[in-house]
Write a protein that holds these residues in place. Structure first.
Motif, PDB file in Angstrom:
ATOM      1  N   LEU A 161       4.797  -9.767  10.805  1.00  0.00           N
ATOM      2  CA  LEU A 161       5.330  -8.415  10.933  1.00  0.00           C
ATOM      3  C   LEU A 161       4.310  -7.400  10.454  1.00  0.00           C
ATOM      4  CD1 LEU A 161       8.817  -9.081   9.265  1.00  0.00           C
ATOM      5  CD2 LEU A 161       8.169  -9.502  11.635  1.00  0.00           C
ATOM      6  N   VAL A 162       4.268  -6.245  11.139  1.00  0.00           N
ATOM      7  CA  VAL A 162       3.454  -5.122  10.666  1.00  0.00           C
ATOM      8  C   VAL A 162       4.350  -3.896  10.546  1.00  0.00           C
ATOM      9  CG1 VAL A 162       1.266  -5.969  11.591  1.00  0.00           C
ATOM     10  CG2 VAL A 162       2.743  -4.535  13.021  1.00  0.00           C
ATOM     11  N   PHE A 163       3.998  -3.027   9.601  1.00  0.00           N
ATOM     12  CA  PHE A 163       4.790  -1.828   9.342  1.00  0.00           C
ATOM     13  C   PHE A 163       3.898  -0.604   9.453  1.00  0.00           C
ATOM     14  CE2 PHE A 163       6.785   1.476   6.838  1.00  0.00           C
ATOM     15  CZ  PHE A 163       8.134   1.348   7.143  1.00  0.00           C
ATOM     16  N   VAL A 164       4.336   0.375  10.230  1.00  0.00           N
ATOM     17  CA  VAL A 164       3.624   1.647  10.368  1.00  0.00           C
ATOM     18  C   VAL A 164       4.438   2.710   9.632  1.00  0.00           C
ATOM     19  CG1 VAL A 164       2.728   3.390  11.951  1.00  0.00           C
ATOM     20  CG2 VAL A 164       2.658   0.956  12.586  1.00  0.00           C
ATOM     21  N   GLY A 165       3.866   3.257   8.582  1.00  0.00           N
ATOM     22  CA  GLY A 165       4.576   4.212   7.737  1.00  0.00           C
ATOM     23  C   GLY A 165       4.128   5.644   7.958  1.00  0.00           C
ATOM     24  N   GLY A 166       4.557   6.517   7.051  1.00  0.00           N
ATOM     25  CA  GLY A 166       4.150   7.915   7.076  1.00  0.00           C
ATOM     26  C   GLY A 166       3.206   8.194   5.923  1.00  0.00           C
ATOM     27  N   GLU A 167       3.022   9.467   5.629  1.00  0.00           N
ATOM     28  CA  GLU A 167       2.174   9.838   4.504  1.00  0.00           C
ATOM     29  C   GLU A 167       2.808   9.390   3.188  1.00  0.00           C
ATOM     30  OE1 GLU A 167       1.784  14.133   5.607  1.00  0.00           O
ATOM     31  OE2 GLU A 167      -0.348  13.679   5.362  1.00  0.00           O
ATOM     32  N   LYS A 168       1.995   9.215   2.170  1.00  0.00           N
ATOM     33  CA  LYS A 168       2.502   8.751   0.885  1.00  0.00           C
ATOM     34  C   LYS A 168       3.505   9.716   0.269  1.00  0.00           C
ATOM     35  CE  LYS A 168      -1.099   5.642  -0.784  1.00  0.00           C
ATOM     36  NZ  LYS A 168      -2.044   5.341  -1.891  1.00  0.00           N
ATOM     37  N   ASP A 169       3.374  11.007   0.572  1.00  0.00           N
ATOM     38  CA  ASP A 169       4.299  11.970  -0.029  1.00  0.00           C
ATOM     39  C   ASP A 169       5.559  12.166   0.800  1.00  0.00           C
ATOM     40  OD1 ASP A 169       3.231  13.362   2.091  1.00  0.00           O
ATOM     41  OD2 ASP A 169       2.789  15.192   0.964  1.00  0.00           O
ATOM     42  N   SER A 170       5.784  11.295   1.794  1.00  0.00           N
ATOM     43  CA  SER A 170       7.040  11.321   2.552  1.00  0.00           C
ATOM     44  C   SER A 170       8.027  10.382   1.869  1.00  0.00           C
ATOM     45  CB  SER A 170       6.807  10.872   3.998  1.00  0.00           C
ATOM     46  OG  SER A 170       8.043  10.686   4.662  1.00  0.00           O
ATOM     47  N   PRO A 171       9.007  10.913   1.129  1.00  0.00           N
ATOM     48  CA  PRO A 171       9.906  10.042   0.354  1.00  0.00           C
ATOM     49  C   PRO A 171      10.724   9.091   1.213  1.00  0.00           C
ATOM     50  CG  PRO A 171      10.693  12.317   0.340  1.00  0.00           C
ATOM     51  CD  PRO A 171       9.324  12.339   0.936  1.00  0.00           C
ATOM     52  N   ASP A 172      11.190   9.543   2.365  1.00  0.00           N
ATOM     53  CA  ASP A 172      11.981   8.670   3.223  1.00  0.00           C
ATOM     54  C   ASP A 172      11.138   7.523   3.767  1.00  0.00           C
ATOM     55  OD1 ASP A 172      14.191  10.178   2.780  1.00  0.00           O
ATOM     56  OD2 ASP A 172      14.190  11.199   4.714  1.00  0.00           O
ATOM     57  N   ALA A 173       9.938   7.850   4.255  1.00  0.00           N
ATOM     58  CA  ALA A 173       9.074   6.807   4.808  1.00  0.00           C
ATOM     59  C   ALA A 173       8.694   5.791   3.737  1.00  0.00           C
ATOM     60  CB  ALA A 173       7.819   7.435   5.418  1.00  0.00           C
ATOM     61  N   GLU A 174       8.449   6.257   2.523  1.00  0.00           N
ATOM     62  CA  GLU A 174       8.090   5.341   1.445  1.00  0.00           C
ATOM     63  C   GLU A 174       9.266   4.456   1.055  1.00  0.00           C
ATOM     64  OE1 GLU A 174       4.652   5.048  -0.270  1.00  0.00           O
ATOM     65  OE2 GLU A 174       4.790   5.459   1.881  1.00  0.00           O
ATOM     66  N   ALA A 175      10.474   5.026   1.061  1.00  0.00           N
ATOM     67  CA  ALA A 175      11.657   4.218   0.755  1.00  0.00           C
ATOM     68  C   ALA A 175      11.845   3.128   1.814  1.00  0.00           C
ATOM     69  CB  ALA A 175      12.890   5.103   0.668  1.00  0.00           C
ATOM     70  N   ARG A 176      11.572   3.456   3.059  1.00  0.00           N
ATOM     71  CA  ARG A 176      11.701   2.470   4.134  1.00  0.00           C
ATOM     72  C   ARG A 176      10.659   1.366   3.982  1.00  0.00           C
ATOM     73  NH1 ARG A 176      12.747   7.320   8.585  1.00  0.00           N
ATOM     74  NH2 ARG A 176      14.626   8.056   7.512  1.00  0.00           N
ATOM     75  N   PHE A 177       9.462   1.740   3.572  1.00  0.00           N
ATOM     76  CA  PHE A 177       8.437   0.719   3.340  1.00  0.00           C
ATOM     77  C   PHE A 177       8.840  -0.196   2.179  1.00  0.00           C
ATOM     78  CE2 PHE A 177       4.178  -0.386   1.413  1.00  0.00           C
ATOM     79  CZ  PHE A 177       3.902  -1.395   2.318  1.00  0.00           C
ATOM     80  N   ARG A 178       9.463   0.345   1.158  1.00  0.00           N
ATOM     81  CA  ARG A 178       9.937  -0.495   0.050  1.00  0.00           C
ATOM     82  C   ARG A 178      10.967  -1.509   0.546  1.00  0.00           C
ATOM     83  NH1 ARG A 178      10.028   4.392  -2.754  1.00  0.00           N
ATOM     84  NH2 ARG A 178      12.305   4.527  -2.614  1.00  0.00           N
ATOM     85  N   GLY A 179      11.860  -1.070   1.432  1.00  0.00           N
ATOM     86  CA  GLY A 179      12.842  -1.990   1.987  1.00  0.00           C
ATOM     87  C   GLY A 179      12.183  -3.095   2.787  1.00  0.00           C
ATOM     88  N   PHE A 180      11.161  -2.751   3.542  1.00  0.00           N
ATOM     89  CA  PHE A 180      10.389  -3.743   4.305  1.00  0.00           C
ATOM     90  C   PHE A 180       9.761  -4.755   3.358  1.00  0.00           C
ATOM     91  CE2 PHE A 180       6.152  -4.966   5.912  1.00  0.00           C
ATOM     92  CZ  PHE A 180       6.518  -5.636   7.079  1.00  0.00           C
ATOM     93  N   ARG A 181       9.151  -4.272   2.289  1.00  0.00           N
ATOM     94  CA  ARG A 181       8.505  -5.157   1.315  1.00  0.00           C
ATOM     95  C   ARG A 181       9.523  -6.085   0.664  1.00  0.00           C
ATOM     96  NH1 ARG A 181       6.502  -3.443  -2.985  1.00  0.00           N
ATOM     97  NH2 ARG A 181       4.542  -4.611  -3.116  1.00  0.00           N
ATOM     98  N   ASP A 182      10.687  -5.548   0.325  1.00  0.00           N
ATOM     99  CA  ASP A 182      11.723  -6.363  -0.315  1.00  0.00           C
ATOM    100  C   ASP A 182      12.141  -7.530   0.579  1.00  0.00           C
ATOM    101  OD1 ASP A 182      11.671  -4.701  -2.503  1.00  0.00           O
ATOM    102  OD2 ASP A 182      13.483  -3.584  -1.950  1.00  0.00           O
TER     103      ASP A 182
END
Length: 351
Positions: A193-214
């Motif tokens: 799997l690969v994940f394409v996120g947003g900028e680091k200061d995008s709180p929603d995108a970062e929260a989604r990446f955390r869910g992916f990592r979990d």
């Protein structure tokens, strides 16, 4: 104590009243040093620009406001295949929800959306013309919201709760992405799997990446420290570029991914276009998934697997909180977490 005026700001910052006005109305016309000095004086005084005579004191405008960055996607809007649907994006759904609720409560809705002129321009357009307003995360600096909230009810939408005394609404971003990733791993047996996120200061995108990592950690898969790629604007065009980059990387290094997950639907839809151009079948060769549940996600082919968030309800709940705050200014601040759900569709092999 009377509210600070433009005269007070001009006196404190050592500039003319006209210069103060230009800082808020046309910030590009003012030198950076002067611009910063005026804003510093305004924040220190607690000044909020007033747009009409009724202004902040009476709070009888009968209008509620919404501030958000302009997320319009020029690439999508000029694509003839989607002219009628491309505008139905995230912010548009929030507007629809707010409009429905404001009408129900006898209010009108004022919208300020801009990427030009800076956050001061948005504040100038809204703060003096409304009884209260909702603002999307990262639209207006925290220090400016602190000042505005002394005189107007403010509801924060999306992202983490940055100011404790403000009402706040967000969705379960991390939970939703975790469930989506679990679905791809458990139900479809996908492990690359690969994940394409947003900028680091995008709180929603970062929260989604955390869910992916979990979800990756739970499944015993490698847990990345960073998304495989980050997009700046998270548009369809960025999604197309991201998919092309990931495919080129795979061709060079070997090991094409089994699934591409994107931090929002717009990027995922752009990726579908890129994959089709390259002759790569979705989901036969690669599964694709997004997040948001915008209407366009149902209309593309294959239909997009995504995490559906209650975008219109965000707008409706924002109005409800503003109306409650106007009726009870001293009530305790409220923080709402709205649930999400996984929409299993053809782009991952469902449906």
């Amino acid at each position: 104590m009377s509210a600070p005026t433009v005269y007070d700001v001009a006196e404190r910052s050592g500039v003319s009243i006209a210069t103060v006005s230009r800082v808020y109305r046309n910030p590009d016309s003012v030198r950076a040093q002067t611009h910063d000095r005026v804003l510093e004086a305004a924040r220190a005084l607690g000044y909020v620009p007033s747009g009409n005579a009724r202004g902040l004191a009476s709070r009888t405008t009968g209008v509620l406001g919404l501030c958000f960055p302009d997320y319009s996607d020029p690439d999508a809007e000029t694509d003839g295949a989607y002219d009628d649907t491309a505008v139905m994006l995230y912010s548009d759904q929030i507007i629809r929800g707010m409009e429905r609720a404001t009408r129900r409560h006898g209010y009108a809705l004022l919208i300020a959306a801009s990427l030009k002129g800076g956050p001061e321009s948005l504040v100038a357009k809204v703060a003096g013309r409304v009884d209260g307003f909702a603002v999307l995360a990262r639209t207006v600096p925290t220090e400016d919201l602190e000042v505005i909230s002394r005189r107007l009810p403010v509801v924060m939408l999306a992202g983490p709760r940055e100011i404790d005394h403000l009402d706040h609404i967000e969705v379960a971003n991390s939970d939703g992405e975790r469930e989506l990733t679990r679905h791809l791993i458990r139900d479809h047996g996908l492990r690359e799997l690969v994940f394409v996120g947003g900028e680091k200061d995008s709180p929603d995108a970062e929260a989604r990446f955390r869910g992916f990592r979990d979800a990756c950690a739970e499944a015993g898969l490698p847990v990345p420290d960073e998304p495989d790629l980050r997009a700046v604007m998270m548009t369809q065009a960025e999604g197309e570029r991201a998919a092309e980059t990931l495919l080129d990387r795979a061709d060079r290094d070997g090991g094409r991914p089994q699934a591409m997950l994107f931090a929002n639907d717009q990027m995922a839809i752009g990726a579908l276009h890129a994959l089709e151009r390259r002759g790569i079948r979705v989901p036969g060769d690669i599964a694709v998934a997004g997040f948001d549940g915008i209407p366009l996600s149902r209309m593309v082919r294959p239909a997009l697997t995504t995490v559906r968030q209650p975008i219109r309800r965000l707008g409706e709940e924002a109005v409800e909180l503003l109306v409650q705050r106007l009726a009870e200014p001293t009530r305790e601040p409220v923080s709402l977490m709205l649930p999400v759900s996984v929409a299993r569709r053809a782009s991952c092999g469902c449906g």
